[in-house]
Enzyme design. Structure first.
Site, PDB file in Angstrom:
ATOM      1  N   LYS A  13       0.597  -1.284  -0.154  1.00 40.16           N
ATOM      2  CA  LYS A  13       0.308  -0.131  -0.259  1.00 40.16           C
ATOM      3  C   LYS A  13       0.651   1.411  -0.035  1.00 40.16           C
ATOM      4  CE  LYS A  13      -2.251  -0.891   3.860  1.00 40.16           C
ATOM      5  NZ  LYS A  13      -1.917  -1.785   4.815  1.00 40.16           N
ATOM      6  N   ARG A  88      -9.477   1.599   9.291  1.00 35.66           N
ATOM      7  CA  ARG A  88      -9.058   0.166   9.625  1.00 35.66           C
ATOM      8  C   ARG A  88     -10.574  -0.643  10.724  1.00 35.66           C
ATOM      9  NH1 ARG A  88      -3.477   1.409   9.307  1.00 35.66           N
ATOM     10  NH2 ARG A  88      -2.537  -0.716   9.859  1.00 35.66           N
ATOM     11  N   ARG A 127      12.049  -6.152   4.988  1.00 35.50           N
ATOM     12  CA  ARG A 127      12.052  -4.172   4.564  1.00 35.50           C
ATOM     13  C   ARG A 127      12.504  -3.517   5.215  1.00 35.50           C
ATOM     14  NH1 ARG A 127       5.949  -1.174   4.911  1.00 35.50           N
ATOM     15  NH2 ARG A 127       5.437  -2.355   6.930  1.00 35.50           N
ATOM     16  N   ARG A 160      11.433  -1.357  10.892  1.00 33.11           N
ATOM     17  CA  ARG A 160      10.384  -1.114  11.910  1.00 33.11           C
ATOM     18  C   ARG A 160      10.429  -2.108  12.622  1.00 33.11           C
ATOM     19  NH1 ARG A 160       5.698   0.473   8.120  1.00 33.11           N
ATOM     20  NH2 ARG A 160       4.913  -0.583   9.589  1.00 33.11           N
ATOM     21  N   ARG A 171       0.212  -8.637  13.227  1.00 33.30           N
ATOM     22  CA  ARG A 171      -0.713  -8.103  12.199  1.00 33.30           C
ATOM     23  C   ARG A 171      -2.042  -8.182  10.677  1.00 33.30           C
ATOM     24  NH1 ARG A 171       4.522  -4.843  10.442  1.00 33.30           N
ATOM     25  NH2 ARG A 171       3.093  -3.570   9.429  1.00 33.30           N
TER      26      ARG A 171
HETATM   27  P1  AMP Z   1       0.699   1.127   9.316  1.00 28.23           P
HETATM   28  O1  AMP Z   1       2.116   1.745   8.885  1.00 28.23           O
HETATM   29  O2  AMP Z   1      -0.608   1.609   8.049  1.00 28.23           O
HETATM   30  O3  AMP Z   1       1.296  -0.804   9.057  1.00 28.23           O
HETATM   31  O4  AMP Z   1       0.378   1.120  10.797  1.00 28.23           O
HETATM   32  C1  AMP Z   1       1.615   0.357  11.418  1.00 28.23           C
HETATM   33  C2  AMP Z   1       0.772   0.587  13.068  1.00 28.23           C
HETATM   34  O5  AMP Z   1      -0.067   2.180  13.106  1.00 28.23           O
HETATM   35  C3  AMP Z   1      -0.410  -0.207  13.232  1.00 28.23           C
HETATM   36  O6  AMP Z   1      -0.274  -1.201  13.764  1.00 28.23           O
HETATM   37  C4  AMP Z   1      -0.622   0.677  13.798  1.00 28.23           C
HETATM   38  O7  AMP Z   1      -0.690   0.271  15.076  1.00 28.23           O
HETATM   39  C5  AMP Z   1      -0.779   2.204  13.875  1.00 28.23           C
HETATM   40  N1  AMP Z   1      -1.794   2.903  12.893  1.00 28.23           N
HETATM   41  C6  AMP Z   1      -2.061   2.875  11.817  1.00 28.23           C
HETATM   42  N2  AMP Z   1      -3.001   3.713  10.910  1.00 28.23           N
HETATM   43  C7  AMP Z   1      -3.829   2.938  12.105  1.00 28.23           C
HETATM   44  C8  AMP Z   1      -5.481   3.530  12.569  1.00 28.23           C
HETATM   45  N3  AMP Z   1      -6.430   3.854  11.157  1.00 28.23           N
HETATM   46  N4  AMP Z   1      -6.198   3.099  13.045  1.00 28.23           N
HETATM   47  C9  AMP Z   1      -5.633   2.307  14.430  1.00 28.23           C
HETATM   48  N5  AMP Z   1      -4.113   2.699  14.619  1.00 28.23           N
HETATM   49  C10 AMP Z   1      -3.722   2.263  13.070  1.00 28.23           C
END
Ligand code: AMP
Length: 221
Positions: A13, A88, A127, A160, A171
């Site tokens: 994404k 989400r 990554r 990360r 996740r």
């Molecule tokens: P991502 O980079 O989108 O994989 O997000 C990394 C982490 O940020 C996720 O595992 C969540 O802990 C938090 N996060 C990102 N976007 C959201 C969201 N819309 N709602 C809740 N937690 C989020």
């Protein structure tokens, strides 16, 4: 053109959204990136969010939605945006509708990047992310020219905290549990298109651009 990219972590994404934002000249809004910036800056939000993020759990809706509302105040969203990582939960999808309604905007379509678990684990566990500009690399799929150094800005690359295999599995599990409700929400609104993201990035990119140009073609769900 306003649209949402859905997909499990590792669907690509972020990479797709960055490229799409450039090709379509629209804003890329990643709630994960915004949260990580807050963690790096040590803001109150960052301090509160960090524990959830390190565990691979979702940050509470109200914190993320407030942060998104603030992001929507920036003028660059007027020419269009790609949402990456939000909504989400069903609650977030409804909050998004409210945020957009009050700004007389709407979502044109949502693309779901369908990805197999094996591909997700291979992509995420290798990554590397640039500390300075956020660019993504991969130990084997897309290595940087110089070890641990960003090709674009010479920033340091890091893994990360949530890209460790155990956290990745967690996740994926969290994603599957949460996603079906949100995806059904956009399906009911006839806005959801499903694309296979196990394919090469350029192939997936072309499919999404086609969708952005012809968002009202018959659904591929
Ligand atoms: P991502 O980079 O989108 O994989 O997000 C990394 C982490 O940020 C996720 O595992 C969540 O802990 C938090 N996060 C990102 N976007 C959201 C969201 N819309 N709602 C809740 N937690 C989020």
């Amino acid at each position: 053109m306003n649209f949402i990219l859905f997909g499990p972590p590792g669907a690509g994404k972020g990479t797709q959204a960055k490229q799409l934002a450039k090709e379509l000249s629209i804003a890329h809004i990643s709630t994960g990136d915004l949260l990580r910036q807050n963690v790096t800056l040590g803001t109150a939000l960052g301090k509160e969010a960090k524990g959830y993020m390190d565990r691979g759990a979702l940050v509470p809706d109200e914190l993320v939605t407030k942060m998104l509302g603030e992001r929507f105040e920036k003028p660059d969203i007027k020419t269009g945006f790609i949402l990456d990582g939000y909504p989400r939960t069903l609650n977030q999808a409804k909050s998004l509708d409210e945020l957009l309604k009050s700004r007389k905007m709407n979502i044109d379509f949502a693309a779901y990047l369908d990805t197999s678990d094996a591909v997700i684990i291979q992509r995420l566990s290798g990554r590397l992310v640039c500390k300075k500009c956020g660019s993504n690399f991969h130990i084997t799929n897309m290595p940087p020219k110089i070890v641990n150094t960003c090709d674009h800005c010479a920033g340091e690359l890091y893994q990360r905290g949530d890209d460790k295999v155990e956290t990745i599995k967690k996740r994926i599990e969290v994603y599957k549990k949460e996603a079906s409700e949100v995806l059904n929400y956009y399906k009911r609104e006839n806005k959801l298109h499903t694309l296979s993201a196990d394919k090469e990035a350029q192939v997936v990119l072309k499919q999404i651009i086609d969708l952005a140009i012809h968002p009202h073609d018959p659904l591929k769900v």
